[in-house]
Structure formats: structure tokens, C-alpha cells
Write a protein that holds these residues in place. Structure first.
Motif, PDB file in Angstrom:
ATOM      1  N   ARG A   1       0.829  -1.208   0.000  1.00  0.00           N
ATOM      2  CA  ARG A   1       0.000   0.000   0.000  1.00  0.00           C
ATOM      3  C   ARG A   1       0.861   1.255   0.000  1.00  0.00           C
ATOM      4  O   ARG A   1       0.569   2.229  -0.701  1.00  0.00           O
ATOM      5  CB  ARG A   1      -0.920   0.002   1.216  1.00  0.00           C
ATOM      6  N   VAL A   2       1.931   1.244   0.817  1.00  0.00           N
ATOM      7  CA  VAL A   2       2.833   2.396   0.872  1.00  0.00           C
ATOM      8  C   VAL A   2       3.492   2.610  -0.488  1.00  0.00           C
ATOM      9  O   VAL A   2       3.569   3.738  -0.988  1.00  0.00           O
ATOM     10  CB  VAL A   2       3.891   2.205   1.985  1.00  0.00           C
ATOM     11  N   ALA A   3       3.966   1.539  -1.105  1.00  0.00           N
ATOM     12  CA  ALA A   3       4.619   1.661  -2.417  1.00  0.00           C
ATOM     13  C   ALA A   3       3.642   2.186  -3.469  1.00  0.00           C
ATOM     14  O   ALA A   3       4.003   3.028  -4.297  1.00  0.00           O
ATOM     15  CB  ALA A   3       5.189   0.312  -2.849  1.00  0.00           C
ATOM     16  N   ASP A   4       2.397   1.710  -3.434  1.00  0.00           N
ATOM     17  CA  ASP A   4       1.392   2.190  -4.387  1.00  0.00           C
ATOM     18  C   ASP A   4       1.121   3.679  -4.190  1.00  0.00           C
ATOM     19  O   ASP A   4       1.012   4.434  -5.161  1.00  0.00           O
ATOM     20  CB  ASP A   4       0.089   1.407  -4.240  1.00  0.00           C
ATOM     21  N   GLN A   5       1.020   4.100  -2.925  1.00  0.00           N
ATOM     22  CA  GLN A   5       0.749   5.511  -2.655  1.00  0.00           C
ATOM     23  C   GLN A   5       1.928   6.382  -3.059  1.00  0.00           C
ATOM     24  O   GLN A   5       1.744   7.497  -3.555  1.00  0.00           O
ATOM     25  CB  GLN A   5       0.409   5.708  -1.172  1.00  0.00           C
ATOM     26  N   GLU A   6       3.156   5.883  -2.867  1.00  0.00           N
ATOM     27  CA  GLU A   6       4.323   6.645  -3.313  1.00  0.00           C
ATOM     28  C   GLU A   6       4.314   6.819  -4.827  1.00  0.00           C
ATOM     29  O   GLU A   6       4.682   7.876  -5.336  1.00  0.00           O
ATOM     30  CB  GLU A   6       5.607   5.947  -2.861  1.00  0.00           C
TER      31      GLU A   6
ATOM     32  N   GLY B   1      -1.449  17.268  -1.732  1.00  0.00           N
ATOM     33  CA  GLY B   1      -1.504  17.393  -0.278  1.00  0.00           C
ATOM     34  C   GLY B   1      -2.260  16.258   0.379  1.00  0.00           C
ATOM     35  O   GLY B   1      -1.809  15.678   1.377  1.00  0.00           O
ATOM     36  N   LEU B   2      -3.430  15.918  -0.182  1.00  0.00           N
ATOM     37  CA  LEU B   2      -4.219  14.825   0.387  1.00  0.00           C
ATOM     38  C   LEU B   2      -3.509  13.484   0.228  1.00  0.00           C
ATOM     39  O   LEU B   2      -3.601  12.615   1.087  1.00  0.00           O
ATOM     40  CB  LEU B   2      -5.600  14.767  -0.271  1.00  0.00           C
ATOM     41  N   ALA B   3      -2.795  13.319  -0.874  1.00  0.00           N
ATOM     42  CA  ALA B   3      -2.058  12.072  -1.096  1.00  0.00           C
ATOM     43  C   ALA B   3      -0.938  11.923  -0.062  1.00  0.00           C
ATOM     44  O   ALA B   3      -0.679  10.818   0.417  1.00  0.00           O
ATOM     45  CB  ALA B   3      -1.487  12.040  -2.508  1.00  0.00           C
ATOM     46  N   TYR B   4      -0.298  13.043   0.289  1.00  0.00           N
ATOM     47  CA  TYR B   4       0.744  12.991   1.317  1.00  0.00           C
ATOM     48  C   TYR B   4       0.147  12.676   2.691  1.00  0.00           C
ATOM     49  O   TYR B   4       0.773  11.985   3.494  1.00  0.00           O
ATOM     50  CB  TYR B   4       1.533  14.296   1.370  1.00  0.00           C
ATOM     51  N   GLU B   5      -1.033  13.194   2.975  1.00  0.00           N
ATOM     52  CA  GLU B   5      -1.689  12.878   4.252  1.00  0.00           C
ATOM     53  C   GLU B   5      -1.991  11.387   4.339  1.00  0.00           C
ATOM     54  O   GLU B   5      -1.769  10.761   5.379  1.00  0.00           O
ATOM     55  CB  GLU B   5      -2.975  13.683   4.395  1.00  0.00           C
ATOM     56  N   LEU B   6      -2.500  10.830   3.252  1.00  0.00           N
ATOM     57  CA  LEU B   6      -2.772   9.393   3.233  1.00  0.00           C
ATOM     58  C   LEU B   6      -1.482   8.600   3.391  1.00  0.00           C
ATOM     59  O   LEU B   6      -1.442   7.606   4.116  1.00  0.00           O
ATOM     60  CB  LEU B   6      -3.475   8.994   1.936  1.00  0.00           C
ATOM     61  N   LEU B   7      -0.408   9.043   2.748  1.00  0.00           N
ATOM     62  CA  LEU B   7       0.867   8.357   2.867  1.00  0.00           C
ATOM     63  C   LEU B   7       1.362   8.373   4.315  1.00  0.00           C
ATOM     64  O   LEU B   7       1.877   7.369   4.815  1.00  0.00           O
ATOM     65  CB  LEU B   7       1.909   8.997   1.951  1.00  0.00           C
TER      66      LEU B   7
ATOM     67  N   ARG C   1      -0.521   8.455   6.991  1.00  0.00           N
ATOM     68  CA  ARG C   1      -1.335   7.480   7.735  1.00  0.00           C
ATOM     69  C   ARG C   1      -0.914   6.056   7.417  1.00  0.00           C
ATOM     70  O   ARG C   1      -0.895   5.186   8.294  1.00  0.00           O
ATOM     71  CB  ARG C   1      -2.813   7.688   7.432  1.00  0.00           C
ATOM     72  N   LEU C   2      -0.563   5.807   6.153  1.00  0.00           N
ATOM     73  CA  LEU C   2      -0.100   4.471   5.776  1.00  0.00           C
ATOM     74  C   LEU C   2       1.225   4.127   6.453  1.00  0.00           C
ATOM     75  O   LEU C   2       1.438   2.990   6.875  1.00  0.00           O
ATOM     76  CB  LEU C   2       0.037   4.362   4.255  1.00  0.00           C
ATOM     77  N   TYR C   3       2.124   5.118   6.572  1.00  0.00           N
ATOM     78  CA  TYR C   3       3.379   4.895   7.298  1.00  0.00           C
ATOM     79  C   TYR C   3       3.105   4.557   8.759  1.00  0.00           C
ATOM     80  O   TYR C   3       3.726   3.657   9.322  1.00  0.00           O
ATOM     81  CB  TYR C   3       4.281   6.118   7.219  1.00  0.00           C
ATOM     82  N   ASP C   4       2.186   5.296   9.391  1.00  0.00           N
ATOM     83  CA  ASP C   4       1.845   5.015  10.787  1.00  0.00           C
ATOM     84  C   ASP C   4       1.255   3.624  10.952  1.00  0.00           C
ATOM     85  O   ASP C   4       1.593   2.895  11.890  1.00  0.00           O
ATOM     86  CB  ASP C   4       0.863   6.062  11.321  1.00  0.00           C
ATOM     87  N   ASP C   5       0.382   3.251  10.023  1.00  0.00           N
ATOM     88  CA  ASP C   5      -0.225   1.924  10.066  1.00  0.00           C
ATOM     89  C   ASP C   5       0.839   0.841   9.908  1.00  0.00           C
ATOM     90  O   ASP C   5       0.847  -0.158  10.638  1.00  0.00           O
ATOM     91  CB  ASP C   5      -1.276   1.808   8.958  1.00  0.00           C
ATOM     92  N   GLN C   6       1.755   1.064   8.977  1.00  0.00           N
ATOM     93  CA  GLN C   6       2.826   0.090   8.756  1.00  0.00           C
ATOM     94  C   GLN C   6       3.717  -0.022   9.999  1.00  0.00           C
ATOM     95  O   GLN C   6       4.120  -1.116  10.383  1.00  0.00           O
ATOM     96  CB  GLN C   6       3.660   0.512   7.556  1.00  0.00           C
ATOM     97  N   ARG C   7       3.998   1.100  10.648  1.00  0.00           N
ATOM     98  CA  ARG C   7       4.821   1.093  11.853  1.00  0.00           C
ATOM     99  C   ARG C   7       4.139   0.324  12.983  1.00  0.00           C
ATOM    100  O   ARG C   7       4.774  -0.467  13.683  1.00  0.00           O
ATOM    101  CB  ARG C   7       5.102   2.538  12.283  1.00  0.00           C
ATOM    102  N   ARG C   8       2.814   0.533  13.145  1.00  0.00           N
ATOM    103  CA  ARG C   8       2.074  -0.201  14.170  1.00  0.00           C
ATOM    104  C   ARG C   8       2.088  -1.701  13.901  1.00  0.00           C
ATOM    105  O   ARG C   8       2.264  -2.515  14.808  1.00  0.00           O
ATOM    106  CB  ARG C   8       0.626   0.289  14.239  1.00  0.00           C
TER     107      ARG C   8
END
Length: 120
Positions: free
Chosen positions: A24-29, A43-49, A51-58
Motif C-alpha cells: 500500500r505504501v509503495a502504491d501511494q508513493e 496534499g491529500l495524497a501525502y496525508e494518506l501516505l 497514515r499508511l506509514y503510521d499503520d505500517q509502523r504499528r
């Protein structure tokens, strides 16, 4: 304090979740890269990215917790012989920014600033 028992099945599931989160992170990048090439606001795409980083970290933290609690049984020396030419196990955490796989045509991209691990 609640005691939780984890099984090898939970470990396998957590590893699958990490792989999906990395995809998901790679797709968003790639989406952000396409938007920046077209000159559109991202801007919205960076916000989603973020959140995806935070989700991946968790999910990675949870995987580490499960790995620490599950005793992975290694094969005994008498039962299995190690051959130097055999490939690595199918699941391995890699901390490089470009992962090169022989069966794929292109490497998996990741952010060079983070060096976040990807699961193969």
C-alpha cells in the motif's frame, strides 16, 4: 494484566499484514510521483501516505511483539542437512532501500530517508 498467547499462525498472519502494508505504501508513493509529474496538488495524497506509514509502523511493532512471544522451532541438526546453495527462507525482513528479486523484473521501491523494512 492480560496474558496473550500467540501461535505460529498469528506470526504468519502478522507477516502477511506487513507485506500488504508495504504494498500500500509503495502504491501511494507511485501515486504521489505521478501527481507531481503532472503538476497536480498532492496534499491529500501525502496525508494518506503519512497514515499508511503510521499503520505500517504499528503493524511492524505488533509483528516484533509476536515474534518475541512465539518460539519458532528451528529444525534439528540431525533431521535436516544445510546445503550452502539453498535459498534463504521465504520470509525475511530486509532493511535496504531497493530489494532485488530474481523472479521479478523491477525492484520494490521505498523511501531512502526512512529505510523502513520490507518483508519478502
Amino acid at each position: 494484566m492480560v496474558s496473550t498467547r500467540f501461535r505460529p499462525k498469528d506470526l504468519k498472519l502478522a507477516r502477511c499484514h506487513i507485506v500488504k502494508a508495504a504494498h500500500r505504501v509503495a502504491d501511494q508513493e507511485m501515486v504521489i510521483r505521478k501527481l507531481s509529474l503532472k503538476g497536480r496538488p498532492s496534499g491529500l495524497a501525502y496525508e494518506l501516505l503519512g497514515r499508511l506509514y503510521d499503520d505500517q509502523r504499528r503493524k511492524l511493532d505488533r509483528l516484533k511483539l509476536i515474534e518475541a512471544m512465539v518460539e519458532v522451532k528451528a529444525p534439528s541438526c540431525t533431521g535436516a542437512l544445510h546445503h550452502p546453495g539453498t535459498p534463504a527462507p521465504p520470509c525475511a525482513i530486509v532493511r535496504s532501500c531497493v530489494i532485488v528479486l530474481p523472479d521479478r523484473q523491477s525492484p520494490t521501491p521505498c523511501s531512502e530517508t526512512d529505510g523502513r523494512p520490507y518483508l519478502l
